[in-house]
Design a protein around this motif. Structure first.
Motif, PDB file in Angstrom:
ATOM      1  N   LYS A 180       8.637  61.447  31.262  1.00 15.17           N
ATOM      2  CA  LYS A 180       8.038  60.335  31.992  1.00 15.17           C
ATOM      3  C   LYS A 180       6.597  60.147  31.514  1.00 15.17           C
ATOM      4  CE  LYS A 180      10.606  61.234  36.246  1.00 15.17           C
ATOM      5  NZ  LYS A 180      10.464  61.664  37.656  1.00 15.17           N
ATOM      6  N   VAL A 181       6.152  58.916  31.532  1.00  9.60           N
ATOM      7  CA  VAL A 181       4.761  58.614  31.200  1.00  9.60           C
ATOM      8  C   VAL A 181       3.910  58.927  32.434  1.00  9.60           C
ATOM      9  CG1 VAL A 181       3.130  56.812  30.553  1.00  9.60           C
ATOM     10  CG2 VAL A 181       5.432  56.823  29.578  1.00  9.60           C
ATOM     11  N   THR A 182       2.841  59.657  32.208  1.00  5.74           N
ATOM     12  CA  THR A 182       1.924  59.978  33.295  1.00  5.74           C
ATOM     13  C   THR A 182       0.543  59.423  32.958  1.00  5.74           C
ATOM     14  OG1 THR A 182       3.123  62.017  33.797  1.00  5.74           O
ATOM     15  CG2 THR A 182       0.884  61.828  34.654  1.00  5.74           C
ATOM     16  N   GLY A 217       4.341  57.034  36.023  1.00 12.59           N
ATOM     17  CA  GLY A 217       3.755  57.377  37.309  1.00 12.59           C
ATOM     18  C   GLY A 217       2.277  57.655  37.161  1.00 12.59           C
ATOM     19  N   ILE A 218       1.640  57.873  38.290  1.00 14.69           N
ATOM     20  CA  ILE A 218       0.200  58.114  38.326  1.00 14.69           C
ATOM     21  C   ILE A 218      -0.061  59.480  38.953  1.00 14.69           C
ATOM     22  CG2 ILE A 218      -2.002  57.346  39.302  1.00 14.69           C
ATOM     23  CD1 ILE A 218      -0.859  54.475  39.222  1.00 14.69           C
ATOM     24  N   MET A 219      -0.949  60.220  38.301  1.00 15.39           N
ATOM     25  CA  MET A 219      -1.355  61.546  38.765  1.00 15.39           C
ATOM     26  C   MET A 219      -2.861  61.532  38.972  1.00 15.39           C
ATOM     27  SD  MET A 219      -0.790  64.651  39.377  1.00 15.39           S
ATOM     28  CE  MET A 219      -1.210  66.334  39.155  1.00 15.39           C
ATOM     29  N   PHE A 270      -5.288  51.236  41.762  1.00 17.21           N
ATOM     30  CA  PHE A 270      -4.693  49.909  41.647  1.00 17.21           C
ATOM     31  C   PHE A 270      -5.026  49.237  40.317  1.00 17.21           C
ATOM     32  CE2 PHE A 270      -4.082  50.823  46.113  1.00 17.21           C
ATOM     33  CZ  PHE A 270      -2.716  50.599  46.186  1.00 17.21           C
ATOM     34  N   ALA A 271      -6.090  49.653  39.671  1.00 18.95           N
ATOM     35  CA  ALA A 271      -6.342  49.209  38.294  1.00 18.95           C
ATOM     36  C   ALA A 271      -5.261  49.797  37.375  1.00 18.95           C
ATOM     37  CB  ALA A 271      -7.737  49.632  37.832  1.00 18.95           C
ATOM     38  N   TYR A 272      -4.870  51.043  37.623  1.00 23.95           N
ATOM     39  CA  TYR A 272      -3.786  51.663  36.848  1.00 23.95           C
ATOM     40  C   TYR A 272      -2.470  50.918  37.093  1.00 23.95           C
ATOM     41  CZ  TYR A 272      -6.045  55.949  35.120  1.00 23.95           C
ATOM     42  OH  TYR A 272      -6.810  56.865  34.437  1.00 23.95           O
ATOM     43  N   LEU A 273      -2.205  50.571  38.335  1.00 25.36           N
ATOM     44  CA  LEU A 273      -0.976  49.836  38.645  1.00 25.36           C
ATOM     45  C   LEU A 273      -0.962  48.500  37.897  1.00 25.36           C
ATOM     46  CD1 LEU A 273       1.662  49.578  40.214  1.00 25.36           C
ATOM     47  CD2 LEU A 273       0.329  48.636  42.123  1.00 25.36           C
ATOM     48  N   GLU A 274      -2.075  47.807  37.883  1.00 29.64           N
ATOM     49  CA  GLU A 274      -2.172  46.540  37.146  1.00 29.64           C
ATOM     50  C   GLU A 274      -1.940  46.767  35.654  1.00 29.64           C
ATOM     51  OE1 GLU A 274      -2.736  42.634  35.980  1.00 29.64           O
ATOM     52  OE2 GLU A 274      -2.304  43.443  37.967  1.00 29.64           O
ATOM     53  N   PHE A 275      -2.480  47.847  35.122  1.00 38.33           N
ATOM     54  CA  PHE A 275      -2.284  48.218  33.718  1.00 38.33           C
ATOM     55  C   PHE A 275      -0.792  48.411  33.422  1.00 38.33           C
ATOM     56  CE2 PHE A 275      -2.022  51.779  30.589  1.00 38.33           C
ATOM     57  CZ  PHE A 275      -2.660  51.188  29.509  1.00 38.33           C
ATOM     58  N   MET A 276      -0.089  49.047  34.339  1.00 40.14           N
ATOM     59  CA  MET A 276       1.345  49.280  34.158  1.00 40.14           C
ATOM     60  C   MET A 276       2.142  47.978  34.272  1.00 40.14           C
ATOM     61  SD  MET A 276       1.545  52.717  36.528  1.00 40.14           S
ATOM     62  CE  MET A 276       3.317  52.846  36.578  1.00 40.14           C
ATOM     63  N   LYS A 304       7.730  51.201  45.813  1.00 35.71           N
ATOM     64  CA  LYS A 304       7.858  50.519  44.523  1.00 35.71           C
ATOM     65  C   LYS A 304       8.630  51.379  43.513  1.00 35.71           C
ATOM     66  CE  LYS A 304       4.155  47.910  43.221  1.00 35.71           C
ATOM     67  NZ  LYS A 304       4.799  46.660  43.291  1.00 35.71           N
ATOM     68  N   SER A 305       9.096  52.548  43.951  1.00 37.56           N
ATOM     69  CA  SER A 305       9.803  53.507  43.082  1.00 37.56           C
ATOM     70  C   SER A 305       8.948  53.946  41.890  1.00 37.56           C
ATOM     71  CB  SER A 305      11.133  52.928  42.597  1.00 37.56           C
ATOM     72  OG  SER A 305      11.980  52.678  43.694  1.00 37.56           O
ATOM     73  N   ILE A 306       7.661  54.148  42.161  1.00 33.34           N
ATOM     74  CA  ILE A 306       6.736  54.654  41.149  1.00 33.34           C
ATOM     75  C   ILE A 306       6.200  55.990  41.657  1.00 33.34           C
ATOM     76  CG2 ILE A 306       4.547  54.280  39.956  1.00 33.34           C
ATOM     77  CD1 ILE A 306       5.014  51.263  40.252  1.00 33.34           C
ATOM     78  N   GLU A 307       6.295  56.994  40.822  1.00 34.72           N
ATOM     79  CA  GLU A 307       5.804  58.306  41.230  1.00 34.72           C
ATOM     80  C   GLU A 307       4.277  58.288  41.347  1.00 34.72           C
ATOM     81  OE1 GLU A 307       6.715  62.856  40.090  1.00 34.72           O
ATOM     82  OE2 GLU A 307       6.083  61.608  38.398  1.00 34.72           O
TER      83      GLU A 307
END
Length: 106
Positions: free
Chosen positions: A19-21, A69-71, A45-51, A96-99
């Motif tokens: 998985k991409v982290t 996902g985001i760590m 939320f900047a990371y979410l926008e990036f994704m 949103k089914s995002i880790e």
């Protein structure tokens, strides 16, 4: 990098589960809970926008066809308020089914 730089991805990698982290390096203490949580939420939320915008695939093509996902790597343990904020964010990402996860670095 840090949560103070909204325009930068602190780290991106593929973990052992393929998985991409996207990792956020949070070096701030929780003395000012409100400011810290606001800054952290802005970075997340900047990371979410990036994704979601497709930028991730442009910059990191190895992310194609992988879950992402985001760590958050925390230098300091969150306060009770900080833990509640992180849990609320996790609930949002779960829907949103995002880790989304965090850990305190020792």
């Amino acid at each position: 990098m840090s949560i103070e730089h909204l325009d930068r991805i602190d780290a991106i990698s593929i973990n052992s589960e393929d998985k991409v982290t996207l990792t956020i390096c949070d070096h701030l203490d929780w003395d000012d809970e409100q400011l810290h949580s606001t800054m952290l939420q802005d970075k997340i939320f900047a990371y979410l926008e990036f994704m979601e915008s497709g930028q991730m695939l442009e910059i990191y093509p190895d992310a194609k066809d992988r879950l992402a996902g985001i760590m958050v790597d925390l230098k300091y343990a969150p306060t009770e308020f900080g833990s509640a904020v992180l849990q609320n964010i996790k609930n949002f990402f779960d829907a949103k089914s995002i880790e989304f996860r965090w850990e305190i670095l020792e």
